[in-house]
Write a protein that holds these residues in place. Sequence first.
Motif, PDB file in Angstrom:
ATOM      1  N   PRO A 174       0.732  -1.451  -0.044  1.00  0.00           N
ATOM      2  CA  PRO A 174      -0.116   0.273   0.272  1.00  0.00           C
ATOM      3  C   PRO A 174       0.674   1.173  -0.122  1.00  0.00           C
ATOM      4  CG  PRO A 174      -0.013  -1.057   2.112  1.00  0.00           C
ATOM      5  CD  PRO A 174       0.614  -1.942   0.826  1.00  0.00           C
ATOM      6  N   GLY A 175       2.225   1.088  -0.337  1.00  0.00           N
ATOM      7  CA  GLY A 175       2.810   2.450  -0.199  1.00  0.00           C
ATOM      8  C   GLY A 175       3.612   2.919  -1.848  1.00  0.00           C
ATOM      9  N   TYR A 176       3.783   4.480  -1.410  1.00  0.00           N
ATOM     10  CA  TYR A 176       4.434   4.889  -2.628  1.00  0.00           C
ATOM     11  C   TYR A 176       5.228   4.070  -3.246  1.00  0.00           C
ATOM     12  CZ  TYR A 176       0.758   8.431  -1.234  1.00  0.00           C
ATOM     13  OH  TYR A 176      -0.157   9.103  -1.253  1.00  0.00           O
ATOM     14  N   LYS A 177       5.344   4.426  -4.284  1.00  0.00           N
ATOM     15  CA  LYS A 177       6.798   4.180  -4.775  1.00  0.00           C
ATOM     16  C   LYS A 177       6.850   5.951  -6.405  1.00  0.00           C
ATOM     17  CE  LYS A 177       8.498   1.137  -6.747  1.00  0.00           C
ATOM     18  NZ  LYS A 177       9.956  -0.040  -6.164  1.00  0.00           N
ATOM     19  N   SER A 178       8.272   6.043  -5.603  1.00  0.00           N
ATOM     20  CA  SER A 178       8.964   7.656  -5.583  1.00  0.00           C
ATOM     21  C   SER A 178       8.666   7.128  -7.466  1.00  0.00           C
ATOM     22  CB  SER A 178       9.921   8.074  -5.292  1.00  0.00           C
ATOM     23  OG  SER A 178      11.158   7.291  -5.422  1.00  0.00           O
TER      24      SER A 178
END
Length: 163
Positions: free
Chosen positions: A45-49
């Motif tokens: 559920p995290g972000y990818k920069s």
Amino acid sequence: MTPSIFKIGQWRVDPARRTIERSGETKRLQPRLMGVLVALARAWPGYKSRDELIEDVWGVEHISAQALNNAVSKLRQALEDDSRESQIILTERTNGYCLLVEPVWQPSREKLFSGHRRTILIAAGIALAAGIAVLISVSIPRNPLESLVDNPENWEVEYHATE
């Protein structure tokens, strides 16, 4: 290794075939678009920069941010991610991109046949092969006349007189 098939909302994603499918409608994605989608799914559920996505998908550090923006835009079009009600990909200036819908992964063949399952399948295959070998050696005589020569007590002689 190619990632497993997964679902995002109503979309079934097949990375190996580079297709997304929904209600019988299939769309083929360009390799970079599928790469972005898979990278976001793996990060859930995290972000990818932006930098991580460029590194993961393009494999280089020096690509314009516009190339990534274009890829995400085309991916959104393919997923019909154009309204707030059905939004799938979120852009956050400080963090990058993330999926708003949890990807549901289907087990891959490697996972299905790993560990104990693989050991059981191998043992079953060996047992089956041994059983077949025993059946073949027992039920089919090498030469039917050999059994007669070896066992003369089983011989029957018929005599027919001719005139």
